[in-house]
Design an enzyme around this catalytic site. Structure first.
Site, short mmCIF file in Angstrom:
data_model
loop_
_atom_site.label_atom_id
_atom_site.label_comp_id
_atom_site.label_asym_id
_atom_site.label_seq_id
_atom_site.Cartn_x
_atom_site.Cartn_y
_atom_site.Cartn_z
CE LYS A 1 -49.12 -55.46 1.37
NZ LYS A 1 -47.71 -55.08 1.24
CD GLU B 1 -46.87 -57.75 7.06
OE1 GLU B 1 -47.36 -57.13 8.04
OE2 GLU B 1 -46.92 -57.33 5.90
CE LYS C 1 -43.18 -51.64 6.53
NZ LYS C 1 -43.58 -52.79 5.70
CG ASP D 1 -46.70 -58.54 2.49
OD1 ASP D 1 -47.12 -58.71 1.33
OD2 ASP D 1 -46.43 -57.40 2.92
CG ASP E 1 -43.95 -55.97 7.28
OD1 ASP E 1 -43.25 -56.95 6.97
OD2 ASP E 1 -44.67 -55.36 6.45
O1 OSB Z 1 -44.72 -54.85 3.53
O2 OSB Z 1 -46.72 -54.44 4.07
C1 OSB Z 1 -45.68 -54.11 3.51
C2 OSB Z 1 -46.00 -50.55 2.26
C3 OSB Z 1 -45.41 -50.65 1.05
C4 OSB Z 1 -44.92 -51.85 0.62
C5 OSB Z 1 -44.98 -52.96 1.45
C6 OSB Z 1 -45.58 -52.87 2.71
C7 OSB Z 1 -46.08 -51.63 3.11
C8 OSB Z 1 -46.69 -51.48 4.42
C9 OSB Z 1 -48.03 -50.83 4.51
O3 OSB Z 1 -46.16 -51.87 5.43
C10 OSB Z 1 -47.97 -49.36 4.71
C11 OSB Z 1 -49.29 -48.68 4.44
O4 OSB Z 1 -49.85 -48.80 3.35
O5 OSB Z 1 -49.73 -47.97 5.32
MG MG Z 2 -45.51 -56.47 4.68
#
Ligand code: OSB
Ligand code: MG
Length: 368
Positions: free
Chosen positions: A262, A213, A163, A238, A188
């Site tokens: 998702k 992302e 992140k 996303d 991300d």
């Molecule tokens: O932005 O992809 C995202 C987790 C919760 C909410 C949003 C995101 C995420 C993740 C994935 O980055 C984490 C995971 O499930 O391992």
């Molecule tokens: Mg994401």
């Protein structure tokens, strides 16, 4: 299909370690486990993946429960559907609330595949016996993020996501690259930037990231198209993609080269598969996103990832990534960066009733 009972289990589990983004930290995860039961007693499982608060999208556990109880479950119980595809029409009188819809839609797909005595992934037209896993580091500290990357890499994960935000991005990515020059690495941003940061984001171009992302606004499609033109790094959307129409707009504008799909965010399999099909036709790559989810949603993500277009590792990790003990059996395991797709009927996993009971806050039953 005759569905005569729906069960909702609201559960809560502590994460082994808090998961942080620039938006905040998740320490405990609430979720909704859905069971749809047919007239012969077969059970389909789904999972509501909204969080306790609306930090990622507008839905929460509370709003999902409300929409499910007051609107979607009554619609489902009084309808007579012959195929899960019909749920998009059945639920079309309800605007958005995609995570609530998806939890029921996925449960009905699982039930449908069980009625056919076939694995759900085969019913969906998947053709992959093994899928590639991916892990996400979630620490606000650079040191700790690097430790997590070391851990994932030692566990065999071959694609790792971190992140980022303007506070840590260059320094974080530079330090990871120093230790892992060849790792499939991606970032991300969860909407941490604006278009004014384009020149700053260009500095990431030299680090060989697979993609960045959701750099810009959660509901933006247009500005991402301007940014993608400026960046060498692939943009992935996303949050911005909640419907087939969003995907069509993003593709038409050239807003991204990847879409993270998702099930919860897009309302279930019908739309997820439609976005997948469109992207394949248009040359945009897809992968399966994650929601810090429990095993039921993990199992659905695995089924979805068997479709042809999911050729990039998703955010699908083992049950032990976040949980001391998951609520399914067998739990999801990752060996050498891969997950074996289960071959039992439906999603191919059962609820671990003992564990489910331990973490259940409330169970409600709805019937005709
Ligand atoms: O932005 O992809 C995202 C987790 C919760 C909410 C949003 C995101 C995420 C993740 C994935 O980055 C984490 C995971 O499930 O391992
Ligand atoms: Mg994401």
């Amino acid at each position: 299909m005759i569905i005569n009972k729906v069960l909702l289990h609201v559960i809560k589990m502590k994460l082994k370690k808090p998961f942080s983004t620039h938006l905040g930290t998740v320490k405990e995860r609430e979720g909704i486990i859905v069971e749809v039961i047919d007239d012969s007693g077969l059970r389909g499982y789904g999972e509501g993946v909204a969080f306790s608060t609306p930090w990622y999208t507008e839905e929460t556990v509370g709003t999902s429960l409300h929409i499910m109880k007051e609107v979607l479950i009554p619609l489902l119980l009084k309808s007579s559907i012959s195929h899960p595809e019909e749920l998009s029409t059945l639920f079309s009188s309800v605007r958005r609330n995609n995570m609530a819809k998806a939890s029921l839609e996925c449960a009905v797909w699982d039930l449908y595949a069980k009625q056919l005595k076939k694995p759900l992934w085969k019913v969906l037209g998947g053709n992959r016996e093994v899928i590639a896993a991916g892990a996400v580091a979630g620490s606000p500290l650079i040191e700790e993020t690097i430790n997590q990357v070391h851990g994932f890499s030692a566990e065999g994960y071959e694609r790792i996501k971190v992140k980022i935000s303007p506070e840590n991005d260059i320094e974080l990515i530079k330090s990871i690259r120093k230790e892992f020059p060849h790792l499939r690495l991606m970032a991300d941003a969860n909407s941490a930037y604006t278009l004014k940061d384009a020149d700053h984001l260009k500095k990431l171009d030299g680090f060989g990231l697979e993609m960045i992302e959701q750099p810009l606004g959660i509901d933006d499609i247009y500005e991402h198209s301007l940014l993608q033109r400026e960046l060498k790094t692939n943009v992935c959307l996303d949050e911005s993609i909640a419907s087939l129409h969003d995907a069509r707009s993003a593709i038409a504008l050239g807003s991204c080269r990847y879409i993270n799909i998702k099930l919860g965010r897009v309302g279930g399999y019908s739309t997820a598969v439609a976005i997948h099909d469109l992207c394949r036709q248009e040359g945009v790559r897809v992968w399966c996103g994650g929601m810090i989810e429990f095993g039921v949603s993990r199992a659905h993500n695995i089924a979805l990832s068997t479709l042809e277009g999911f050729d990039f590792p998703g955010d699908i990790s083992s049950s032990t990534r976040y949980w001391e003990e998951d609520i399914i059996e067998p739990a999801v395991t990752v060996v050498k960066g891969k997950i074996k797709v289960p071959n039992g009927p439906g999603i191919g996993v059962e609820l671990n009733r003992r564990r489910l009971k331990q973490v259940t806050l409330l169970t409600e039953e709805y019937s005709l």
